[in-house]
Design a protein around this motif. Structure first.
Motif, mmCIF file in Angstrom:
data_model
loop_
_atom_site.group_PDB
_atom_site.id
_atom_site.type_symbol
_atom_site.label_atom_id
_atom_site.label_comp_id
_atom_site.label_asym_id
_atom_site.label_seq_id
_atom_site.Cartn_x
_atom_site.Cartn_y
_atom_site.Cartn_z
ATOM 1 N N ASP A 272 0.778 -1.168 0.023
ATOM 2 C CA ASP A 272 -0.026 0.252 -0.114
ATOM 3 C C ASP A 272 1.123 1.141 -0.030
ATOM 4 O O ASP A 272 1.921 1.262 0.688
ATOM 5 C CB ASP A 272 -0.825 0.044 1.411
ATOM 6 N N PHE A 273 0.353 2.380 -0.755
ATOM 7 C CA PHE A 273 1.278 3.465 -0.749
ATOM 8 C C PHE A 273 0.159 4.593 -1.148
ATOM 9 O O PHE A 273 -0.754 4.494 -1.324
ATOM 10 C CB PHE A 273 2.480 3.366 -1.915
ATOM 11 N N THR A 274 0.723 5.817 -0.968
ATOM 12 C CA THR A 274 0.049 7.153 -1.089
ATOM 13 C C THR A 274 1.361 8.206 -1.725
ATOM 14 O O THR A 274 2.318 8.203 -1.468
ATOM 15 C CB THR A 274 -0.249 7.964 0.257
ATOM 16 N N LEU A 275 0.617 8.700 -2.843
ATOM 17 C CA LEU A 275 1.597 9.616 -3.604
ATOM 18 C C LEU A 275 1.603 11.099 -3.141
ATOM 19 O O LEU A 275 0.522 11.476 -2.650
ATOM 20 C CB LEU A 275 0.933 9.578 -5.047
ATOM 21 N N PRO A 303 0.434 16.179 -1.247
ATOM 22 C CA PRO A 303 0.189 14.989 -0.937
ATOM 23 C C PRO A 303 -1.299 14.625 -1.655
ATOM 24 O O PRO A 303 -1.968 15.585 -1.607
ATOM 25 C CB PRO A 303 0.071 14.582 0.473
ATOM 26 N N LEU A 304 -1.465 13.336 -2.155
ATOM 27 C CA LEU A 304 -2.848 13.010 -2.787
ATOM 28 C C LEU A 304 -3.599 12.224 -1.611
ATOM 29 O O LEU A 304 -2.991 11.627 -0.814
ATOM 30 C CB LEU A 304 -2.746 12.641 -3.987
ATOM 31 N N ASP A 305 -4.668 12.228 -1.729
ATOM 32 C CA ASP A 305 -5.548 10.936 -0.922
ATOM 33 C C ASP A 305 -5.221 9.809 -1.373
ATOM 34 O O ASP A 305 -4.665 9.461 -2.765
ATOM 35 C CB ASP A 305 -7.003 11.178 -0.972
ATOM 36 N N SER A 306 -4.880 8.765 -0.454
ATOM 37 C CA SER A 306 -4.675 7.570 -0.738
ATOM 38 C C SER A 306 -5.431 6.916 -1.974
ATOM 39 O O SER A 306 -6.574 7.136 -1.754
ATOM 40 C CB SER A 306 -4.648 6.696 0.692
ATOM 41 N N GLY A 307 -4.702 6.159 -2.768
ATOM 42 C CA GLY A 307 -5.563 5.537 -3.699
ATOM 43 C C GLY A 307 -5.790 6.283 -5.114
ATOM 44 O O GLY A 307 -6.629 5.921 -5.685
ATOM 45 N N THR A 308 -5.521 7.643 -5.038
ATOM 46 C CA THR A 308 -6.072 8.651 -6.086
ATOM 47 C C THR A 308 -4.514 8.859 -6.856
ATOM 48 O O THR A 308 -3.493 8.840 -6.326
ATOM 49 C CB THR A 308 -6.347 9.870 -5.796
ATOM 50 N N GLY A 309 -4.726 9.412 -8.013
ATOM 51 C CA GLY A 309 -3.634 9.850 -8.825
ATOM 52 C C GLY A 309 -3.046 8.891 -9.776
ATOM 53 O O GLY A 309 -1.963 9.342 -10.538
#
Length: 744
Positions: A272-275, A303-309
């Protein structure tokens, strides 16, 4: 026009006339409406410093109430906006004022357009940098939550300013107001426009049709889902997302760009990761709330919301089109992936930082402290991170610069046009031959397009001597320009004049022969008064001015010593004499007699700082850079501009900074002077001066910041708006020549 202060950023009922909430009756009902929750990942006040909301009736474009315009925290202004902020729009029903009736769902206003504008430059006349419009129907039952963000990717998505918010009309150059587009989406926002057109806004970096939502279908409002688990931001339960805790061991992704498909891909991180997007640091340099140290370099993040971008494509991720476009266009420099428990970012969890609504012990970044960097990044366009004369690390005032166009040598002058920058630069394989070239960036590609080199037969235009005088702006084309050059033909040097008609993009040697081609010009300047240009230039013995016809029929006044520096603006004319003295007057030219030359003090440039309010009224500070000690050093002095009713007034100079390594400049031959400029940002005058060790940066108190570049060949500098643009004339110490720009 001046706006009337509106209600606070808490609750507002968009109802007709002066009515507030529905009046109680036998058909009493619970309130219905929408609570707007506004969030952002931009840095305040560097990216935006104010926010405006405008509400209009979606059926007819009528403005509902006064625009709500508030400064964004951190700010000294009262009643500021923090993020997230909420505002409630309550539905009004037609039977709300009835004495006895049966409750009805017939609404006075069925749908509302909400325009959210991010501003830079204050609440009164701030420049619009983002615009987001949403049309929502008004619910008939319950209060519902509508989330709207101002993301970093949307910066630059709007034009215009806040001065005419609330108008359903558009200003034109004549100063009169005419009806706006019949497109109701443009009503209420005055001259502010989306870069995507009337029907679209930049959303997450992509031009997208104006959003339409069904208010009744939105989730019910719950404050704890806005303020990180608290009823308010000061509630002890309110939490926020800490950028450093998530990304301090982040992975900088290697991005592959397919120019054919315009897609960007990277190997998918494991687990799992966040961009987060790698953005430019703020004006104060890298700060702890939004920046981390990766690989020994300061890395500032949005930062972006987790799972987005992104989306998955096998073992790779495909970045969203908005992120890919921003990367290709160099609005971001990369993407970082963060992992771990601290990296769960949801819309319900606001960012920690000085502008956050979460103001409790969970927000450990309520003040923006400086980020300590192990090793500063360096490239050909930037300074060394700021090693000062004493060897200590200097903070950055601005982020590293980016190049405009391809590398160009011997840039003697440049001006901005609607299509890019027009520069006088040497030919790539023959730097001694000067030509006019258009420098710009299109679709992320740096371009240099020659636009004129048809000098008279046998003549070449000499490098380092030319001057460019803008004549007028032509939308969508190059500007009208006059270009004064030194032409060498068989060892004989004389002046030449080139004209450009912007409507046809056609350059030509000016005909008929000009009556004033004295050469060289030591200094020059121009000002537009009511749209009409006025030009100024100096020779070894005269100060001259002329109007629209440029060099035709000039008015000249004698000077007993050469004028080597000139600054001209609506406030007046400032000249620096070759004895270190500065004089100021109105925009007429007057003789300067009785002065003695002093080769020990030679002004290189004059510039004015920002306007400040004092008890005695508005004031501003002037600055002059001049050589001293037989040209072995450069010094900067300041003065308070003063004027006589007629004639020129000598200005009282006081020393500010001394001991600067001087740049090379042969003023005796009329070479264009090395650059000197001042830009006011956030109430501080920043001073930019070309020196023998690079482009130095100081503030109004004499504090030094990291060099913008370490090249000793910096030429002209333009400080305008929020940006500094400068030319590097020649390749030295591994630094490429060309045109570069950095912005606050």
């Amino acid at each position: 026009m001046r706006r009337v202060a509106s209600r606070n950023f808490l609750r507002f009922a968009p109802v007709a006339a002066a009515a507030a909430l529905a009046i109680a009756s036998c058909a009493k009902r619970d309130p219905a409406g929408i609570t707007l929750a506004l969030s952002t990942d931009v840095v305040v006040p560097e990216d935006i410093d104010a926010v405006a909301l405008v509400f209009t009736d979606a059926s007819n474009g009528r403005v509902i109430g006064a625009p709500i315009v508030r400064a964004a925290a951190p700010s000294a202004a009262g009643n500021v906006v923090r993020f997230p902020s909420t505002i409630t729009l309550q539905t009004r029903f037609e039977d709300d004022s009835a004495g006895f009736s049966t409750a009805s769902d017939r609404r006075v206003i069925e749908a509302v357009q909400i325009a959210i504008v991010g501003l830079k430059g204050g609440t009164e006349t701030g420049t619009a940098v983002t615009l987001r419009r949403i049309v929502t129907s008004m619910p008939t039952d319950g209060v519902h939550l509508l989330r709207v963000a101002i993301p970093y990717l949307d910066l630059g998505g709007a034009t215009g300013d806040s001065s005419q918010l609330g108008l359903t009309s558009r200003p034109f150059s004549s100063g009169t107001l005419t009806p706006a587009s019949v497109n109701l989406a443009s009503f209420g926002i005055g001259g502010i426009r989306s870069v995507c057109g009337d029907d679209e806004d930049r959303v997450d970096g992509v031009c997208t049709p104006i959003g339409k939502v069904e208010g009744q279908s939105l989730p019910s409002f719950n404050a704890r889902k806005v303020f990180g688990g608290g009823e308010t931001g000061t509630d002890s339960d309110a939490k926020c997302f800490k950028i450093p805790e998530c990304f301090q061991s982040g992975e900088l992704l290697t991005i592959t760009v397919d120019e054919k498909t315009k897609k960007c891909t990277a190997v998918a991180p494991v687990g799992d990761f966040t961009l987060a997007l790698v953005r430019k640091p703020g004006a104060a340099g890298p700060t702890t709330p939004s920046c981390v140290t990766l690989g020994g370099q300061a890395t500032c993040l949005a930062p972006l919301d987790s799972g987005t971008g992104y989306s998955f494509d096998g073992a790779s991720i495909v970045l969203s089109q908005g992120i890919c476009d921003a990367f290709r266009e160099k609005r971001i420099s990369g993407v970082v992936a963060g992992k771990g428990a601290a990296c769960t970012k949801t819309p319900e969890l606001p960012l920690c930082g000085p502008s956050s609504s979460v103001q409790n012990t969970n927000n450990s970044y309520q003040e923006a402290g400086a980020l300590l960097v192990d090793a500063a990044a360096s490239d050909g366009a930037t300074g060394d991170g700021g090693a000062g004369d004493g060897g200590t690390q200097l903070p950055r005032a601005l982020p590293p610069a980016t190049q405009i166009g391809l590398a160009e040598v011997s840039i003697s002058d440049f001006v901005h046009t609607d299509l890019g920058y027009v520069a006088l630069a040497g030919e790539p394989l023959a730097a001694a031959n000067t030509r006019l070239v258009l420098l710009n960036t299109t679709a992320g590609v740096e371009k240099s397009t020659p636009v004129f080199n048809a000098w008279p037969s046998g003549a070449v235009a000499l490098p380092t001597y030319g001057r460019i005088f803008p004549a007028a702006g032509v939308v969508g084309k190059l500007s009208d320009l006059w270009v004064s050059v030194g032409l060498s033909n068989g060892g004989v040097t004389a002046g030449g004049l080139v004209s450009l008609l912007g409507a046809t993009n056609n350059y030509s040697i000016y005909q008929p022969p000009v009556t004033d081609l004295r050469y060289p010009y030591l200094a020059h300047g121009h000002v537009f008064l009511n749209g009409v240009p006025q030009y100024y230039r100096t020779t070894n013995s005269e100060l001259c001015t002329s109007g629209v016809a440029m060099f035709e029929f000039p008015l000249c006044a004698p000077t007993s010593v050469p004028v080597t520096a000139i600054h001209v603006g609506a406030e007046g004319l400032f000249i620096g004499l070759k004895n270190g003295k500065v004089f100021a007057g109105n925009l007429a030219v007057y003789e300067v007699l009785g002065q003695q030359s002093n080769v020990d003090l030679i002004p290189m440039g004059i510039s004015l700082g920002g306007v400040f309010s004092t008890d005695a009224g508005a004031s501003r500070t002037g600055y002059v850079a001049r050589y001293a000690a037989q040209r072995t050093t450069l010094e900067i002095s300041r003065f308070s501009p003063s004027f006589l009713a007629t004639g020129l007034q000598e200005q009282g100079l006081s020393g500010l900074i001394g001991g600067i390594s001087p740049p090379n400049w042969d003023d005796s031959k009329g070479e264009t002077a090395p650059g000197f400029a001042v830009l006011n940002h956030g109430g501080i005058d920043y001073i930019f001066v070309a020196s023998g060790d690079g482009l130095r940066v100081y503030d109004q108190s004499g504090n030094r910041y990291a060099n913008l570049t370490d090249s000793p060949t910096v030429g002209k500098i333009i400080a305008d708006g929020n940006c500094v643009t400068y030319a590097i004339r020649a390749e030295t110490i591994g630094i490429k020549p060309g045109l570069f720009q950095t912005c606050f």
